[in-house]
Design an enzyme around this catalytic site. Structure first.
Site, PDB file in Angstrom:
ATOM      1  N   HIS A   1     -63.662  -0.053 -14.838  1.00 23.78           N
ATOM      2  CA  HIS A   1     -62.877   0.542 -13.754  1.00 23.78           C
ATOM      3  C   HIS A   1     -61.411   0.150 -13.835  1.00 23.78           C
ATOM      4  O   HIS A   1     -60.526   0.927 -13.530  1.00 23.78           O
ATOM      5  CB  HIS A   1     -63.437   0.103 -12.387  1.00 23.78           C
TER       6      HIS A   1
ATOM      7  N   ARG B   1     -48.028 -13.803  -8.287  1.00 25.50           N
ATOM      8  CA  ARG B   1     -47.036 -12.709  -8.334  1.00 25.50           C
ATOM      9  C   ARG B   1     -46.830 -12.041  -6.973  1.00 25.50           C
ATOM     10  O   ARG B   1     -46.145 -11.027  -6.872  1.00 25.50           O
ATOM     11  CB  ARG B   1     -47.494 -11.659  -9.361  1.00 25.50           C
TER      12      ARG B   1
ATOM     13  N   PHE C   1     -56.367   3.537  -6.687  1.00 20.17           N
ATOM     14  CA  PHE C   1     -56.547   4.881  -7.249  1.00 20.17           C
ATOM     15  C   PHE C   1     -55.908   5.941  -6.345  1.00 20.17           C
ATOM     16  O   PHE C   1     -55.429   6.972  -6.837  1.00 20.17           O
ATOM     17  CB  PHE C   1     -58.042   5.178  -7.438  1.00 20.17           C
ATOM     18  N   GLU C   2     -55.893   5.676  -5.049  1.00 15.51           N
ATOM     19  CA  GLU C   2     -55.349   6.637  -4.077  1.00 15.51           C
ATOM     20  C   GLU C   2     -53.825   6.546  -3.935  1.00 15.51           C
ATOM     21  O   GLU C   2     -53.232   7.318  -3.160  1.00 15.51           O
ATOM     22  CB  GLU C   2     -56.003   6.431  -2.703  1.00 15.51           C
TER      23      GLU C   2
ATOM     24  N   PHE D   1     -43.584   1.685  -9.365  1.00 16.77           N
ATOM     25  CA  PHE D   1     -44.921   1.183  -9.720  1.00 16.77           C
ATOM     26  C   PHE D   1     -44.974  -0.310  -9.392  1.00 16.77           C
ATOM     27  O   PHE D   1     -44.556  -1.141 -10.200  1.00 16.77           O
ATOM     28  CB  PHE D   1     -45.092   1.439 -11.220  1.00 16.77           C
TER      29      PHE D   1
ATOM     30  N   CYS E   1     -53.113  -3.747  -6.107  1.00 17.58           N
ATOM     31  CA  CYS E   1     -53.522  -4.896  -6.917  1.00 17.58           C
ATOM     32  C   CYS E   1     -54.885  -4.599  -7.517  1.00 17.58           C
ATOM     33  O   CYS E   1     -55.859  -4.417  -6.780  1.00 17.58           O
ATOM     34  CB  CYS E   1     -53.577  -6.139  -6.028  1.00 17.58           C
TER      35      CYS E   1
HETATM   36  N1  RBF Z   1     -58.985  -0.704  -5.993  1.00 17.70           N
HETATM   37  C1  RBF Z   1     -57.974  -1.595  -6.089  1.00 17.70           C
HETATM   38  O1  RBF Z   1     -56.902  -1.360  -5.527  1.00 17.70           O
HETATM   39  N2  RBF Z   1     -58.130  -2.743  -6.810  1.00 17.70           N
HETATM   40  C2  RBF Z   1     -59.277  -3.047  -7.479  1.00 17.70           C
HETATM   41  O2  RBF Z   1     -59.352  -4.130  -8.093  1.00 17.70           O
HETATM   42  C3  RBF Z   1     -60.346  -2.118  -7.416  1.00 17.70           C
HETATM   43  N3  RBF Z   1     -61.503  -2.350  -8.087  1.00 17.70           N
HETATM   44  C4  RBF Z   1     -62.490  -1.434  -8.031  1.00 17.70           C
HETATM   45  C5  RBF Z   1     -63.683  -1.668  -8.736  1.00 17.70           C
HETATM   46  C6  RBF Z   1     -64.713  -0.735  -8.670  1.00 17.70           C
HETATM   47  C7  RBF Z   1     -65.978  -1.012  -9.446  1.00 17.70           C
HETATM   48  C8  RBF Z   1     -64.555   0.437  -7.883  1.00 17.70           C
HETATM   49  C9  RBF Z   1     -65.652   1.488  -7.794  1.00 17.70           C
HETATM   50  C10 RBF Z   1     -63.397   0.679  -7.197  1.00 17.70           C
HETATM   51  C11 RBF Z   1     -62.349  -0.260  -7.250  1.00 17.70           C
HETATM   52  N4  RBF Z   1     -61.168  -0.037  -6.520  1.00 17.70           N
HETATM   53  C12 RBF Z   1     -60.158  -0.937  -6.619  1.00 17.70           C
HETATM   54  C13 RBF Z   1     -61.033   1.103  -5.594  1.00 17.70           C
HETATM   55  C14 RBF Z   1     -60.370   2.333  -6.220  1.00 17.70           C
HETATM   56  O3  RBF Z   1     -58.965   2.118  -6.326  1.00 17.70           O
HETATM   57  C15 RBF Z   1     -60.602   3.570  -5.310  1.00 17.70           C
HETATM   58  O4  RBF Z   1     -60.190   3.280  -3.992  1.00 17.70           O
HETATM   59  C16 RBF Z   1     -62.054   4.020  -5.293  1.00 17.70           C
HETATM   60  O5  RBF Z   1     -62.553   4.181  -6.601  1.00 17.70           O
HETATM   61  C17 RBF Z   1     -62.212   5.339  -4.522  1.00 17.70           C
HETATM   62  O6  RBF Z   1     -61.479   6.387  -5.145  1.00 17.70           O
END
Ligand code: RBF
Length: 164
Positions: free
Chosen positions: A96, A135, A64-65, A121, A88
Site C-alpha cells: 500500500h 520530521r 490517498f484522498e 507535497f 503521513c
Molecule cells: N493513509 C495514510 O495517510 N497513511 C498511511 O500510512 C496509510 N496506510 C494505509 C494502509 C492500508 C493497508 C490501507 C488500506 C490504507 C492506508 N491508508 C493510509 C489510507 C489511504 O490513504 C486511503 O484513505 C484509503 O485507502 C481509502 O481510499
C-alpha cells in the site's frame, strides 16, 4: 553532502504572504503527525503575514484522498493562490505504501498543472513512526513549515512571471 533542510531556511528569502490565500488539506491517518505538520504550516503562514481568514483548512480520510481534496478546494474556491497537501504514510508490510505515495505524488502534480496553481507535497513517507515524529517538529524540523515556505515562494514566482 550537506542535507537540505528548509526548516533552517533564511527568513530574508521568504516572500511576504500578505493578501495570499492558501488552502491546506490534511489527511486524518496518523493524525498526531499530520496535525503537527499542519500546525507548523499555519504558524509559518502567520509569521509571514498570511491572515487567518485567508487560510482554509480541510481534512480528508487518508493521504490517498489528498489529490481529491486539493482538486475540490481549487475547483470550489478559485480565490485560493495555492494548496498544501499534508499527510503521513508509514511503510508497512503491504505494498500500500508504494501505491499511496505514487498516487499522491502524481495526483498533486496533475492537480497543480490542471488548475495552474502551486500545489505543495507535504507528505511524509517514512519507514516508521519515530522517523515521522522527527520530521513533524522533532530533530529534523517540521516539514509543514517547509510546505508553507514552498507555497509562499511558488505563489511569488507565479505572480512575478504573470505580471511580466
Ligand atoms: N493513509 C495514510 O495517510 N497513511 C498511511 O500510512 C496509510 N496506510 C494505509 C494502509 C492500508 C493497508 C490501507 C488500506 C490504507 C492506508 N491508508 C493510509 C489510507 C489511504 O490513504 C486511503 O484513505 C484509503 O485507502 C481509502 O481510499
Amino acid at each position: 553532502m550537506k542535507k537540505q533542510n528548509l526548516s533552517d531556511y533564511d527568513p530574508s528569502l521568504v516572500p511576504s504572504g500578505k493578501g495570499r490565500r492558501i488552502g491546506i488539506v490534511v489527511a486524518e491517518w496518523n493524525r498526531e503527525i499530520t496535525d503537527a505538520l499542519a500546525q507548523g504550516a499555519i504558524d509559518t503562514l502567520h509569521k509571514y503575514d498570511v491572515d487567518d481568514k485567508d487560510i482554509l483548512l480541510v481534512h480528508v480520510p487518508g493521504s490517498f484522498e489528498l489529490t481529491t481534496g486539493a482538486d475540490l478546494l481549487l475547483r470550489n474556491k478559485p480565490e485560493l493562490d495555492a494548496v498544501i497537501g499534508v499527510g503521513c504514510v508509514i511503510q508497512g508490510e503491504t505494498r500500500h505504501f508504494d501505491f499511496i505515495c505514487e498516487a499522491v505524488s502524481q495526483g498533486l502534480t496533475n492537480c497543480a498543472l490542471k488548475h495552474e496553481k502551486p500545489v505543495v507535497f507535504s507528505l511524509l513517507t517514512t519507514n516508521n513512526y519515530e522517523q515521522a515524529q522527527d520530521r513533524a517538529g522533532g530533530k529534523h524540523g517540521n516539514k509543514g513549515v517547509e510546505g508553507a515556505i514552498t507555497a509562499l515562494k511558488m505563489i511569488d514566482l507565479q505572480k512575478q512571471l504573470e505580471t511580466k
